[in-house]
Design an enzyme around this catalytic site. Structure first.
Site, short mmCIF file in Angstrom:
data_model
loop_
_atom_site.label_atom_id
_atom_site.label_comp_id
_atom_site.label_asym_id
_atom_site.label_seq_id
_atom_site.Cartn_x
_atom_site.Cartn_y
_atom_site.Cartn_z
CE LYS A 63 52.28 -4.95 44.55
NZ LYS A 63 53.25 -5.95 44.97
CD GLU A 207 63.19 4.01 42.33
OE1 GLU A 207 62.75 3.51 43.40
OE2 GLU A 207 62.54 4.02 41.27
CE LYS A 222 66.48 4.75 31.10
NZ LYS A 222 65.93 5.96 31.78
N GLY A 313 57.91 7.49 34.49
CA GLY A 313 56.55 7.49 35.02
C GLY A 313 55.84 6.19 34.69
#
Length: 333
Positions: A63, A207, A222, A313
């Site tokens: 990967k 992102e 959330k 993380g």
């Protein structure tokens, strides 16, 4: 006790989970009396499936070297399976979902109905289908665990689901998105929103498409999960969400001079899910920095509980995922 795992998602979190399973193999044998055998790994390029167990060191090497599992053609056959097909066909005890698949509830349900435990860090399935998923799992006494969906590995889900069972929670106020915390911190120092966002993207904190973070959607997912867990099922459609786009750096700087910090705060009460930027005192537990998350829980017996820790993380998320894998294995026994 040998536990067979089917791992969906082999990005940063999936790789971190594999590293923990590898690096702590001896500890898990000694402390929990269990060994983990990953029998399949799926990424966007395909599924590697080996009933005898996949060599995780090699999988990680492939990967990292090639960016996709399908490059591993010399050693393993690569199967082109949909998640639904993989869940049905791969013989595993626990299905581990660390993808961002918004339709994953479909194959989570298949796994539960097939008698397989599910561990996930994927938020949309629970933010939109909590009642169906958790209800089906409870009816079948199958573990369906989701610690890493909220605050990564900081154990707010476990606290609410397993520990303070005699308390009635009255409210939760929390900062649940590290990307917005970073951007707001930079804006408090005078950076314009776009510059702060670009800085966050350069550091890998935001992102490439940051819309779910900056629009408050991630925090809303959330907060919805927390409401469903504590007060009863809701969906994200019931949440009132406002992100950080359009905030004025000058206002944030002035507030900072007055001893206040601006953070994206989620408020969860019975029949109420609210996410919006708020000013909090600099000495408040909610005035977090960097990738920290924080939650203030008000209960009838314990009063005020403050939970603070990493909320983002790969390693931190893997902590929550692996903890749930161990719990699921014990429940399946």
């Amino acid at each position: 006790m040998e536990v067979r795992l089917s791992l969906f998602g082999f990005g940063n979190v999936g790789k971190a989970v594999a590293e923990v399973l590898l690096g702590k193999d001896f500890l898990f044998r000694k402390r929990h009396g269990m060994t983990f055998k990953v029998v399949s790994i799926s990424d966007t390029s395909g599924t590697i499936w080996l009933p005898e167990g996949i060599d995780l060191r090699e999988a990680l090497l492939v990967k990292r070297s090639f960016g996709k599992l399908s490059a591993w053609t010399n050693e393993y056959e690569v199967y082109n399976l949909s998640p639904e097909e993989a869940v049905r066909e791969v013989d595993a005890d626990v299905v581990v979902d660390v993808t961002n698949d918004k339709n994953a509830h479909r194959w989570h349900l298949i796994a539960i109905k097939e008698g397989k435990g599910v561990v996930t860090s994927n938020k949309p399935p629970l933010a939109f289908h909590y009642a169906e998923l958790v209800g089906e799992a409870e009816r079948r006494t199958i573990p369906y665990l989701f610690e890493a969906t909220v605050m990564a590995g900081t154990p707010i889900i476990g606290l609410l689901r397993e520990n303070i069972l005699g308390d009635s929670v009255r409210s939760i106020r929390a900062v649940l998105n590290a990307t917005t915390t970073f951007i707001l911190s930079k804006m408090e120092q005078g950076l314009e929103f776009e510059m702060a966002l670009k800085h966050a993207q350069k550091l890998g904190i935001a992102e490439t498409d940051p819309s779910e973070d900056i629009q408050g959607i991630d925090a809303g997912y959330k907060a919805t999960i927390l409401h469903s867990l504590v007060f009863g099922p809701k969906t994200f459609r019931d949440a009132e969400v406002r992100g950080i786009v359009g905030l004025n750096p000058e206002n944030l700087k002035e507030a900072r001079k007055l001893g206040m910090r601006t953070r994206l705060v989620a408020t969860v009460e019975r029949e109420k899910i609210l996410v919006r930027p708020e000013k909090v005192p600099a000495n408040s537990p909610l005035a977090v920095e960097n990738n920290e998350n924080a939650a203030i829980l008000e209960t009838d017996l314990l009063g005020r509980i403050v939970l603070k820790g990493p909320g983002a993380g790969p390693k931190e998320t893997a902590s929550g995922v692996v903890s749930d894998i161990i719990k699921a294995a014990k429940l399946l026994g």
